[in-house]
Write a protein that holds these residues in place. Structure first.
Motif, PDB file in Angstrom:
ATOM      1  N   VAL B 448      32.759  40.596  48.736  1.00 53.04           N
ATOM      2  CA  VAL B 448      33.501  39.944  47.522  1.00 53.04           C
ATOM      3  C   VAL B 448      34.632  40.025  46.800  1.00 53.04           C
ATOM      4  O   VAL B 448      35.223  39.602  46.029  1.00 53.04           O
ATOM      5  N   LEU B 449      34.904  40.904  47.635  1.00 55.89           N
ATOM      6  CA  LEU B 449      36.439  42.034  47.514  1.00 55.89           C
ATOM      7  C   LEU B 449      37.172  40.819  47.055  1.00 55.89           C
ATOM      8  O   LEU B 449      38.429  40.779  46.827  1.00 55.89           O
ATOM      9  N   GLN B 452      36.546  37.894  44.502  1.00 52.29           N
ATOM     10  CA  GLN B 452      36.275  37.630  42.926  1.00 52.29           C
ATOM     11  C   GLN B 452      37.409  37.223  42.082  1.00 52.29           C
ATOM     12  O   GLN B 452      36.580  36.852  41.261  1.00 52.29           O
ATOM     13  N   PHE B 453      38.188  36.631  42.437  1.00 54.31           N
ATOM     14  CA  PHE B 453      39.291  36.570  41.479  1.00 54.31           C
ATOM     15  C   PHE B 453      38.930  35.192  40.826  1.00 54.31           C
ATOM     16  O   PHE B 453      38.741  34.226  39.901  1.00 54.31           O
ATOM     17  N   TRP B 455      35.944  33.660  41.724  1.00 53.53           N
ATOM     18  CA  TRP B 455      34.815  33.851  41.171  1.00 53.53           C
ATOM     19  C   TRP B 455      35.075  33.128  39.749  1.00 53.53           C
ATOM     20  O   TRP B 455      34.188  32.544  39.053  1.00 53.53           O
ATOM     21  N   GLN B 456      35.529  34.069  39.206  1.00 51.82           N
ATOM     22  CA  GLN B 456      35.845  34.428  37.930  1.00 51.82           C
ATOM     23  C   GLN B 456      36.751  33.211  36.544  1.00 51.82           C
ATOM     24  O   GLN B 456      36.648  33.228  35.844  1.00 51.82           O
ATOM     25  N   SER B 460      36.015  29.106  44.109  1.00 50.33           N
ATOM     26  CA  SER B 460      35.117  29.459  45.215  1.00 50.33           C
ATOM     27  C   SER B 460      36.150  28.599  46.822  1.00 50.33           C
ATOM     28  O   SER B 460      36.774  28.303  47.348  1.00 50.33           O
TER      29      SER B 460
END
Lengths: 589, 589
Positions: B448-449, B452-453, B455-456, B460
């Protein structure tokens, strides 16, 4: 001979009588409950060990207790003076119980276990481990004959949760179950899990401390449903209400009733992780479909009414928390750990909607706060005075929901290390709570978000980040979690989960920050539907422990926005005397 | 009747002859290789489908091809005009092959499959799925009789990797294997996995494109070892070298030899995911211990010599990449996708240490870049001109290591969306590469690291973040990965893994940034030993695509530090004409 050794000796006599070479006590109840009522504290009765997990093995020559790292010290103390030997779970030089038995016993030996507490899955695991060398022999519980004052199956009164609080009536829930059964081509579903039964029936009991369930089995057929529980535990009104949807039969009648009920061509749905051998025997010859209990997902994804109730519960809880925090003298106070959790309990109980606590509170001062599973008792109860941190992990049970919140409270003056640790934990809490993620994401994928800032500093914590929560039910509820364990359960809209990173420095201090999150729908893009979290917990963080230099602008904005919301929600509800504290605690960083 | 339908009809005749009701073609080779040589392109021969994964099922009435979402369009096109029907993997309304057969065939039906490509695990899965209703019948490959020009088992020459490049000699590696065997109480280990065999023997072949392995089986005993492969593929010197540690026997002799070799009380170690039924039959009656191949972990955790080789390979690769990038006219250039990957290949080949490419290059312009598994061919080969992004994913095979690197190259002027997307991908790449994590952490925890950006922002990507890499071996190598899939394999010191987040906008553009990371030891604290990553890839990011406003101060510092290192490593090695580009590309943001 200690009284423990006498019990072990008595059990060995029975082993011989039943031609068994070993006996396993897993300490569970017939429903695989996380917490068990006194009748099923079998592990404790035979060994004196009071922890919540562990396996006892008694052979002709040895009495052994397997415990995990949480309990190494406690177990060693509690079995001291008896013949019990402690074995360490997940520790290289220690075999697991099954491997131990395979090594120690000769081929063809018979290993007995209470069939009421042995699940279909657990039996399969045992048999796989024994690889044909040893025989698994499910029996009636041998302890019955030697545990003379063994408590009876409890049958405390049950109460009904009104439909306007539950969101759906029991018959509506039964209809959902029956639709799912039909899709699976099943005629019956057998439910052993107590919180699933409480959820379907809209009933709550008090057979197990804090967990408002009642000992029972439930069988749902296409037209009828049978609830096996002591019929005397209903008052007339509840009984008449329940009887319209369920036939109520004695708890003990389950095996004989099911043996007659199931016909040869009936297809049975059951959960092999929850169904014990006693029940399984009643449909062993039938065609079966197995999986998680049908209600597990229905229960986990809270309906709108349940969510609204949870929000209300958290609002009342926020009032209690702020009134409590405002009343503390953190500079010159003299409290004990137990006094502090009692003070908070009294604040919660000021609301007529508060039924009690949702679990046994954790109030850990200084070094006690560094023990993850610390529980203050009269002997350990520490004086909270001087400089230090208190980890206060408590929850309220309300008529329309429950809460679970941890705050770390500063007494006196903080050290730089404490501020840094607190801020790193806070950053993790915020990173998880503010994440957006696509549908299909599992908890294990998000876990690192709460750990990353600690890891970067060589720190960590050895528990999961989040557990699911029940609705006015058990504070721990599956199937989902946020944890390093690779549990392939996607997070779904309506699920509730805790967000509780921490750091524990042995002998020094512990820090944990826990908010409760509800999962909601977020944007839908060309990459699919996204989800995000709604924070339910309404309580300020400890600003004097926040090192602003370690926060990004975005994180400062997150804390400020949370605090503004906390202030807006609580300002008209807290005591007038608490308002200055609330204002100070929620001011911009 | 198409030639495909004729092949299917011929197979059906054989089905009838062998009293079979269905035939399954999984398209693998006897070694479960990721890529297979022409002889084992069985799926392609029977269906025309050229993708790298898929399952063919032929029954009396139907010919079906299961493919995953990567291949829905391609498979449909390639089977058009034949009787094949495409089935979608992991798609609700489509059963999987086993369920399909269970539904379509009558009870007791016989399902055949080539026993050389059927693993022990796969057979168990089939049998579990068939639940006693259908019979699994492992056979010799029916295709042999109807695929008249079927290529032979390849036997290209093998070469030896010198000990000073491999770090350990073959006999040292055999000793490691034998020590592990002894700890497991085993007399023999059977190895089918081709890259494990190449690693143990320090030999490399060319039987499969890009993957420098050679078709063989290896059996290691306590004193002796047997290598089953065509003896003609060794030159005299290599043969004499190899013969001191291994007895070389014909590839085809494996079953008869093992049948005689194994005695009744021998304990055999094997990997059920890699061992086919042919081999398994030779020790079915023996006591066995199973698990990952013993060498899988030894091979994955690179030794110091291998790591040093990988660093040197990445340095040479960085020189080639920068010479290539510096030579591009990105404003007025007129290239094709294939010309660009060829230009880079030529730059790599300028080094005498470069053997070739480590995989088939991906050069995807604009909308092609949005197709994750795009491979340019003469027909699709697009003109790279005007404004747009090129995804260039290539790698070099060097005598002492290999590389795999993706850069997204800007031609012309970027859009704001392209800059934002590039920067979000870059942030993910940096977040993963700069993470510190405790020993025991698995790849799925870190995945996920990198996401994450994205996804925000509701973005994806639908592939894993990182795969393991071999040492002068296959570019994809297990057992570890960084992916949302819950593969419980801890990351360990010496493992190498890619870090390649991306974003793919159908019809518009693709972006992927891939660096290779080596795992190293980091601090040891009261919370245990921590690990972190060393970046091996030496190539600037595309600064004109970075939106600095989206980066934190810490991220800007990470990019600057990386670029300073790239400059320092390459400044004395790149062409004089490339130096101005290198300086511009690595200047502080």
């Amino acid at each position: 001979m200690s009284h423990i050794d006498e019990r072990v000796a008595a059990l060995r006599t029975l082993l011989e009588k039943h031609d068994l070479d070993a006996w396993i006590i897993n300490g569970t109840d017939p429903h695989q409950s996380e917490y068990v009522c006194t009748r099923y504290r079998t592990r404790q009765w035979i060994s004196s060990f009071t922890g919540s997990a562990g396996t006892v093995v008694i052979t002709k020559d040895a009495a052994l207790l397997w415990v995990d790292s949480r309990y190494f010290i406690q177990a060693q103390q509690q079995i001291a003076g008896s013949e019990f030997v402690m074995m360490k779970v997940d520790t290289p030089s220690y075999p697991d119980p099954y491997d131990y038995l395979k090594e120690q016993l000769s081929e063809g030996s018979r290993v007995g276990i209470d069939s009421a507490t042995l699940t279909v899955s657990a039996k399969a695991s045992m048999e796989a481990a024994f690889a044909g060398k040893l025989e698994v022999v499910p029996c009636t519980d041998l302890l019955d004959a030697i545990w003379l004052d063994r408590p009876a199956v409890p049958s405390n009164k049950v109460v009904s949760v009104p439909n306007d609080i539950a969101g759906f009536s029991a018959i509506q829930k039964l209809t959902m179950v029956r639709l799912a059964m039909a899709r699976k081509g099943c005629d019956y579903t057998v439910v052993s899990s107590l919180d699933d039964i409480a959820w379907i029936t809209n009933l709550r009991g008090s057979d197990i401390s804090y967990n408002p369930v009642f000992l029972s089995y439930l069988v749902v057929g296409r037209q009828q449903a049978w609830l096996f529980t002591n019929p005397d535990r209903f008052d007339a009104e509840t009984k008449s209400l329940v009887s319209s949807d369920f036939e109520i039969l004695d708890y003990e009648a389950v095996v004989s009733t099911l043996s007659n009920l199931f016909k040869a061509d009936d297809v049975i749905y059951y959960n092999p992780d929850k169904t014990n051998l006693l029940l399984f025997e009643t449909f062993r010859a039938n065609k079966t479909v197995s999986g998680l209990d049908i209600t597990t997902d229905l229960k986990a994804c809270k309906n709108e009414t349940e969510l609204e109730g949870m929000r209300k519960a958290h609002l009342l809880d926020g009032v209690a928390l702020v009134n409590f925090l405002a009343s503390l003298d953190t500079q010159n106070g003299r409290y004990t750990e137990i006094e502090l959790s009692d003070m908070l309990k009294r604040q919660r109980k000021r609301s007529a909607h508060c039924i009690g606590e949702s679990f046994s509170p954790i109030s850990g001062w200084a070094a006690h706060g560094a023990m993850c599973h610390y529980s203050a008792d009269e002997k350990s109860n520490a004086k909270v005075a001087g400089n230090g941190l208190l980890v206060l992990d408590t929850g309220g049970m309300y008529t329309f929901g429950l809460t679970d919140v941890t705050r770390t409270i500063l007494f006196g003056i903080p050290t730089e290390e404490q501020k840094r640790d607190y801020t790193l934990v806070l950053k993790g809490n915020l990173a998880l709570a503010n994440m957006r993620f696509p549908e299909g994401t599992c908890g294990y994928q998000l876990d690192v978000l709460a750990r990353q800032f600690l890891w970067q500093q060589g720190l960590s914590y050895f528990h999961g980040t989040g557990h699911g929560l029940g609705f006015r039910l058990c504070v721990h509820e599956g199937p989902h979690s946020i944890s390093p364990k690779p549990l392939a359960v996607p997070l779904k809209k309506g699920m509730i989960v805790s967000d509780e990173p921490g750091v524990y420095k042995e002998g020094r201090h512990g820090i944990r920050l826990e908010n409760i999150l509800a999962i909601k729908e977020d944007v839908k893009t060309e990459f699919g539907q996204f989800l995000s979290f709604e924070v339910l917990t309404i309580c300020p963080f400890e600003r004097t422990l926040i090192d602003k230099n370690l926060l990004t602008e975005a994180e400062i904005a997150m804390v400020d926005a949370y605090h503004q919301w906390v202030y807006a929600e609580l300002k008209d509800l807290v005591d007038g005397t608490a308002l200055p504290y609330l204002q100070r605690a929620t001011a911009r960083l």
